[in-house]
Write an enzyme that holds these catalytic residues in place. Structure first.
Site, PDB file in Angstrom:
ATOM      1  N   ASN A 141     110.209  18.966  27.829  1.00  0.00           N
ATOM      2  CA  ASN A 141     110.575  19.207  29.228  1.00  0.00           C
ATOM      3  C   ASN A 141     111.362  17.999  29.773  1.00  0.00           C
ATOM      4  O   ASN A 141     111.728  17.107  29.011  1.00  0.00           O
ATOM      5  CB  ASN A 141     109.286  19.442  30.027  1.00  0.00           C
ATOM      6  CG  ASN A 141     109.498  20.429  31.163  1.00  0.00           C
ATOM      7  OD1 ASN A 141     110.505  20.341  31.885  1.00  0.00           O
ATOM      8  ND2 ASN A 141     108.582  21.368  31.342  1.00  0.00           N
ATOM      9  N   THR A 142     111.559  17.950  31.062  1.00  0.00           N
ATOM     10  CA  THR A 142     112.305  16.834  31.678  1.00  0.00           C
ATOM     11  C   THR A 142     111.458  15.562  31.683  1.00  0.00           C
ATOM     12  O   THR A 142     110.227  15.616  31.568  1.00  0.00           O
ATOM     13  CB  THR A 142     112.698  17.188  33.120  1.00  0.00           C
ATOM     14  OG1 THR A 142     111.518  17.565  33.830  1.00  0.00           O
ATOM     15  CG2 THR A 142     113.692  18.325  33.174  1.00  0.00           C
TER      16      THR A 142
ATOM     17  N   ASN B 290     115.863  17.222  38.914  1.00  0.00           N
ATOM     18  CA  ASN B 290     115.397  18.341  39.747  1.00  0.00           C
ATOM     19  C   ASN B 290     113.937  18.155  40.121  1.00  0.00           C
ATOM     20  O   ASN B 290     113.148  17.579  39.378  1.00  0.00           O
ATOM     21  CB  ASN B 290     115.613  19.671  39.021  1.00  0.00           C
ATOM     22  CG  ASN B 290     114.427  20.082  38.174  1.00  0.00           C
ATOM     23  OD1 ASN B 290     113.460  20.650  38.682  1.00  0.00           O
ATOM     24  ND2 ASN B 290     114.465  19.759  36.879  1.00  0.00           N
TER      25      ASN B 290
ATOM     26  N   LYS C 263     104.779  23.980  25.908  1.00  0.00           N
ATOM     27  CA  LYS C 263     105.917  23.085  26.201  1.00  0.00           C
ATOM     28  C   LYS C 263     105.376  21.746  26.673  1.00  0.00           C
ATOM     29  O   LYS C 263     104.586  21.701  27.618  1.00  0.00           O
ATOM     30  CB  LYS C 263     106.808  23.715  27.265  1.00  0.00           C
ATOM     31  CG  LYS C 263     108.076  22.914  27.550  1.00  0.00           C
ATOM     32  CD  LYS C 263     109.062  23.752  28.328  1.00  0.00           C
ATOM     33  CE  LYS C 263     110.336  23.004  28.642  1.00  0.00           C
ATOM     34  NZ  LYS C 263     111.285  23.825  29.380  1.00  0.00           N
TER      35      LYS C 263
ATOM     36  N   ASN D 110     107.045  18.443  38.565  1.00  0.00           N
ATOM     37  CA  ASN D 110     107.226  18.703  39.999  1.00  0.00           C
ATOM     38  C   ASN D 110     106.119  19.500  40.660  1.00  0.00           C
ATOM     39  O   ASN D 110     106.219  19.853  41.834  1.00  0.00           O
ATOM     40  CB  ASN D 110     108.571  19.406  40.213  1.00  0.00           C
ATOM     41  CG  ASN D 110     109.713  18.586  39.647  1.00  0.00           C
ATOM     42  OD1 ASN D 110     109.793  17.385  39.909  1.00  0.00           O
ATOM     43  ND2 ASN D 110     110.559  19.206  38.846  1.00  0.00           N
ATOM     44  N   THR D 111     105.077  19.832  39.906  1.00  0.00           N
ATOM     45  CA  THR D 111     103.886  20.449  40.492  1.00  0.00           C
ATOM     46  C   THR D 111     102.794  19.392  40.392  1.00  0.00           C
ATOM     47  O   THR D 111     102.486  18.952  39.275  1.00  0.00           O
ATOM     48  CB  THR D 111     103.502  21.735  39.730  1.00  0.00           C
ATOM     49  OG1 THR D 111     104.544  22.693  39.929  1.00  0.00           O
ATOM     50  CG2 THR D 111     102.183  22.311  40.190  1.00  0.00           C
TER      51      THR D 111
ATOM     52  N   PHE E 290     108.685  24.976  40.823  1.00  0.00           N
ATOM     53  CA  PHE E 290     108.298  26.365  40.452  1.00  0.00           C
ATOM     54  C   PHE E 290     108.607  27.374  41.559  1.00  0.00           C
ATOM     55  O   PHE E 290     107.780  28.223  41.900  1.00  0.00           O
ATOM     56  CB  PHE E 290     106.802  26.445  40.092  1.00  0.00           C
ATOM     57  CG  PHE E 290     106.409  25.807  38.789  1.00  0.00           C
ATOM     58  CD1 PHE E 290     107.363  25.302  37.906  1.00  0.00           C
ATOM     59  CD2 PHE E 290     105.069  25.717  38.428  1.00  0.00           C
ATOM     60  CE1 PHE E 290     106.994  24.708  36.694  1.00  0.00           C
ATOM     61  CE2 PHE E 290     104.675  25.131  37.231  1.00  0.00           C
ATOM     62  CZ  PHE E 290     105.642  24.618  36.368  1.00  0.00           C
TER      63      PHE E 290
ATOM     64  N   ASN F 127     107.907  32.017  30.376  1.00  0.00           N
ATOM     65  CA  ASN F 127     107.349  30.675  30.583  1.00  0.00           C
ATOM     66  C   ASN F 127     106.420  30.767  31.803  1.00  0.00           C
ATOM     67  O   ASN F 127     106.839  31.183  32.878  1.00  0.00           O
ATOM     68  CB  ASN F 127     108.510  29.702  30.814  1.00  0.00           C
ATOM     69  CG  ASN F 127     108.070  28.283  31.016  1.00  0.00           C
ATOM     70  OD1 ASN F 127     107.292  27.989  31.916  1.00  0.00           O
ATOM     71  ND2 ASN F 127     108.582  27.369  30.212  1.00  0.00           N
TER      72      ASN F 127
ATOM     73  N   GLY G 160     119.004  17.505  26.251  1.00  0.00           N
ATOM     74  CA  GLY G 160     120.293  16.837  26.070  1.00  0.00           C
ATOM     75  C   GLY G 160     121.199  17.437  25.028  1.00  0.00           C
ATOM     76  O   GLY G 160     122.023  16.737  24.440  1.00  0.00           O
TER      77      GLY G 160
ATOM     78  N   GLY H 124     119.232  16.298  30.457  1.00  0.00           N
ATOM     79  CA  GLY H 124     120.601  16.049  30.006  1.00  0.00           C
ATOM     80  C   GLY H 124     120.669  14.916  28.992  1.00  0.00           C
ATOM     81  O   GLY H 124     119.675  14.566  28.349  1.00  0.00           O
TER      82      GLY H 124
ATOM     83  N   SER I 158     105.879  20.324  33.548  1.00  0.00           N
ATOM     84  CA  SER I 158     106.855  20.061  34.610  1.00  0.00           C
ATOM     85  C   SER I 158     106.323  18.952  35.497  1.00  0.00           C
ATOM     86  O   SER I 158     105.143  18.945  35.845  1.00  0.00           O
ATOM     87  CB  SER I 158     107.091  21.319  35.444  1.00  0.00           C
ATOM     88  OG  SER I 158     107.831  22.235  34.710  1.00  0.00           O
TER      89      SER I 158
ATOM     90  N   GLY J  23     113.754  27.887  33.603  1.00  0.00           N
ATOM     91  CA  GLY J  23     114.172  27.301  34.870  1.00  0.00           C
ATOM     92  C   GLY J  23     115.571  27.705  35.275  1.00  0.00           C
ATOM     93  O   GLY J  23     115.966  27.526  36.422  1.00  0.00           O
TER      94      GLY J  23
HETATM   95  C1  LIG Z   1     116.944  22.692  37.541  1.00  0.00           C
HETATM   96  C2  LIG Z   1     115.983  22.776  36.406  1.00  0.00           C
HETATM   97  C3  LIG Z   1     114.861  23.584  36.515  1.00  0.00           C
HETATM   98  C4  LIG Z   1     113.953  23.650  35.467  1.00  0.00           C
HETATM   99  N1  LIG Z   1     112.858  24.457  35.597  1.00  0.00           N
HETATM  100  C5  LIG Z   1     111.992  24.558  34.568  1.00  0.00           C
HETATM  101  C6  LIG Z   1     110.876  25.420  34.678  1.00  0.00           C
HETATM  102  O1  LIG Z   1     110.682  26.114  35.664  1.00  0.00           O
HETATM  103  N2  LIG Z   1     110.010  25.467  33.619  1.00  0.00           N
HETATM  104  C7  LIG Z   1     110.194  24.733  32.485  1.00  0.00           C
HETATM  105  O2  LIG Z   1     109.394  24.829  31.564  1.00  0.00           O
HETATM  106  N3  LIG Z   1     111.259  23.918  32.360  1.00  0.00           N
HETATM  107  C8  LIG Z   1     112.157  23.824  33.367  1.00  0.00           C
HETATM  108  N4  LIG Z   1     113.233  22.994  33.243  1.00  0.00           N
HETATM  109  C9  LIG Z   1     113.390  22.171  32.012  1.00  0.00           C
HETATM  110  C10 LIG Z   1     114.370  22.792  31.021  1.00  0.00           C
HETATM  111  O3  LIG Z   1     113.943  24.040  30.569  1.00  0.00           O
HETATM  112  C11 LIG Z   1     114.589  21.852  29.823  1.00  0.00           C
HETATM  113  O4  LIG Z   1     113.408  21.796  29.053  1.00  0.00           O
HETATM  114  C12 LIG Z   1     114.982  20.443  30.228  1.00  0.00           C
HETATM  115  O5  LIG Z   1     115.922  20.476  31.276  1.00  0.00           O
HETATM  116  C13 LIG Z   1     115.581  19.634  29.069  1.00  0.00           C
HETATM  117  O6  LIG Z   1     116.712  20.255  28.530  1.00  0.00           O
HETATM  118  P1  LIG Z   1     118.229  19.842  28.940  1.00  0.00           P
HETATM  119  O7  LIG Z   1     118.354  18.361  28.771  1.00  0.00           O
HETATM  120  O8  LIG Z   1     119.080  20.635  28.014  1.00  0.00           O
HETATM  121  O9  LIG Z   1     118.408  20.247  30.359  1.00  0.00           O
HETATM  122  C14 LIG Z   1     114.158  22.906  34.282  1.00  0.00           C
HETATM  123  C15 LIG Z   1     115.316  22.106  34.177  1.00  0.00           C
HETATM  124  C16 LIG Z   1     116.218  22.043  35.204  1.00  0.00           C
HETATM  125  C17 LIG Z   1     117.427  21.161  35.068  1.00  0.00           C
END
Ligand SMILES: Cc1cc2nc3c(=O)[nH]c(=O)nc-3n(C[C@H](O)[C@H](O)[C@H](O)COP(=O)(O)O)c2cc1C
Length: 364
Positions: free
Chosen positions: A262-263, A122, A233, A197-198, A126, A159, A316, A287, A195, A74
Site C-alpha cells: 500500500n502507500t 492521498n 494487502k 488514512n483510517t 475510504f 478490496n 511505483g 508512485g 491504508s 482506490g
Molecule cells: C488516491 C489513491 C487512493 C487509494 N485508495 C486505496 C484504497 O481505497 N484501498 C487500497 O487498498 N489502496 C488504495 N490506494 C493504494 C493503491 O492501490 C496502491 O497500492 C498504492 O498507490 C501504490 O501503488 P502506486 O505507487 O502504483 O500508486 C490508493 C492510492 C491512491 C493514490
C-alpha cells in the site's frame, strides 16, 4: 501526446481531474464505434501469465487472467468504470476499498501531486458508496459480462475495509459484512488493513487481529459453493519482525496471497521541499518514491515463502522495466495506480509490450 494532455490536466485539482477524465472515457466507451476504437487502440500484447506452482484457489484463478497488469484499489472505488478499464487493457481491476456503510471520506482537498517526484499523496479515507450500492453495480456488470468458459478472463477483485466509526475490536464484522454482500460478484477479495488514512487501521496488521479477521472470513468462505481467494494487502512501512509475523501466519490463516504494498508514510529522499510537504499534510505517498521499498519487500517475502505463494506487486510501477523488476523480485502479477496518472491510458499496452518481449518463450 499524453504529455501535452497531462500538462493541461495537471493545472487542475487532482480529484476533479480523476472524475472528469473517467467521465469522458465513460461517455466515449458508451458509443459502440468509439468503444471498439479504444479497445483496438489500447489492446495489449498477450503476455503469458507467470506460473506459480500451487493448487491454491488464487493459482487457479489468476492463471486464466487475460493480462498480468492490473489496477490497484482506490481508482475505481465504486465499480463505476469496469467497462472503461477493460477497454484500456487491464487484466484485473480491484474495486474499493468497500466498507459496509457508505462514507464521504476526509475533507477535500485530499489528493495531491508531487510532480517533481512522480508521486501522489492521498488521504481519501475510504470514501465509497457502501457495499449494497456497489453490489448493485457489480450485478449489472456481471449480467453483461458472463465469462467465457475456457477463455482468458478480465477479473474483478473486491478490496474490503472497515468503516471509520467501527472500533478495531469489531472490525472483523465489517470485513465479514462486505465479504457476504460481495462474494457472488467478485473473483477475489483483498483484506485491506494497510491504508494510513483510517485512524488505527494499520494496527489490524498485528497477529491477533489478522487471526480473527481471517478465521471468520475463511469460515464464511468455506460455506459457499465457490470459495474465493482471499488476499491481504500490507503496508510498506512494516518492520521486518512484523513482516515475519505475517509470513509465519500464512499457513494458519490459509492466506492465498499478499499485495505488496500500500502507500507509505515515509517522506525521506523526496525532491519536493519540506514547506510544500507541510502544506499538504498527512496522507499516504505513492508512485516512484515507493518503487524500491516495495520491490525489496516483495523480494524478502518471496525468498521466505517460495514459488507457490502469490504476491501481487504494487508501488511505483510506471514502465515495463518497473514491472519486470517486481516480477524478478517474486511477484506473479502487478498493479499500477500512480503510474496510470503520470503515464496515461497506454500504460497497460506499453508495459505488456515490454513484458511480452522480455519473457518470450525460448525457441527450441
Ligand atoms: C488516491 C489513491 C487512493 C487509494 N485508495 C486505496 C484504497 O481505497 N484501498 C487500497 O487498498 N489502496 C488504495 N490506494 C493504494 C493503491 O492501490 C496502491 O497500492 C498504492 O498507490 C501504490 O501503488 P502506486 O505507487 O502504483 O500508486 C490508493 C492510492 C491512491 C493514490
Amino acid at each position: 501526446m499524453y504529455r501535452i494532455i497531462r500538462s493541461l490536466l495537471f493545472l487542475f485539482d487532482p480529484e476533479k481531474v480523476h472524475y472528469f477524465s473517467m467521465g469522458i472515457l465513460k461517455s466515449l466507451c458508451g458509443v459502440g464505434i468509439f468503444n471498439r476504437m479504444i479497445t483496438n487502440w489500447f489492446r495489449p500484447v498477450s503476455v503469458p501469465a507467470k506460473p506459480f506452482p500451487s493448487a491454491s484457489l488464487a493459482a487457479q484463478l489468476f492463471k486464466n487472467c487475460s493480462n498480468p497488469v492490473g489496477l490497484g484499489a482506490g481508482f475505481d472505488k465504486n465499480a463505476k468504470y469496469l467497462r472503461e478499464l477493460k477497454c484500456l487493457g487491464f487484466g484485473f481491476v480491484e474495486i474499493g476499498t468497500v466498507t459496509p456503510i457508505a462514507q464521504d471520506g476526509n475533507d477535500k482537498p485530499r489528493l495531491f501531486r508531487l510532480k517533481k517526484d512522480f508521486a501522489l499523496i492521498n488521504r481519501m479515507g475510504f470514501n465509497n458508496d457502501g457495499a449494497d450500492a456497489i453490489l448493485e453495480r457489480l450485478k449489472k456488470w456481471k449480467e453483461k459480462n458472463i465469462p467465457k468458459h475456457n477463455g482468458a478472463r478480465f477479473l474483478v477483485g473486491g478490496n474490503i475495509g472497515k468503516n471509520k466509526n467501527t472500533a478495531n475490536e469489531e472490525a472483523w464484522k465489517d470485513y465479514l459484512t462486505c465479504f457476504e454482500i460481495l462474494h457472488p460478484y467478485v473473483d477475489y477479495f483483498v483484506v485491506n488493513v494497510s491504508s494510513p488514512n483510517t485512524p488505527a487501521l494499520r494496527a489490524l496488521q498485528d497477529k491477533e487481529s489478522l487471526r480473527k479477521i481471517f478465521t471468520v472470513l475463511n469460515e464464511a468462505n468455506n460455506k459457499i459453493q465457490k470459495p474465493k481467494p482471499i488476499l491481504l494487502k500490507i503496508a510498506p512501512d512494516l518492520e521486518k519482525s512484523q513482516v515475519d509475523d505475517v509470513i509465519a501466519l500464512i499457513p494458519e490463516i490459509e492466506l492465498e496471497g499478499l499485495i505488496v504494498a500500500n502507500t507509505t508514510l515515509d517522506r525521506s529522499n523526496l525532491i519536493t521541499g519540506i514547506n510544500e510537504l507541510n502544506k499538504i499534510g498527512a496522507g499516504g505517498l505513492s508512485g516512484k518514491p515507493l518503487q524500491d521499498k516495495s520491490t525489496q519487500m516483495i523480494r524478502y517475502i518471496h525468498e521466505k515463502t517460495g514459488n507457490g505463494f502469490l504476491i501481487i506487486g504494487s508501488g511505483g510501477i510506471f514502465t515495463g522495466a518497473d514491472a519486470q523488476a517486481k516480477l524478478d523480485a517474486g511477484a506473479a502479477l502487478i498493479q499500477v495506480w500512480t503510474g496510470f496518472v503520470y503515464e496515461g491510458p497506454a500504460i497497460v499496452k506499453n508495459i505488456s509490450a515490454y513484458l511480452a518481449k522480455r519473457n518470450k518463450p525460448k525457441e527450441a
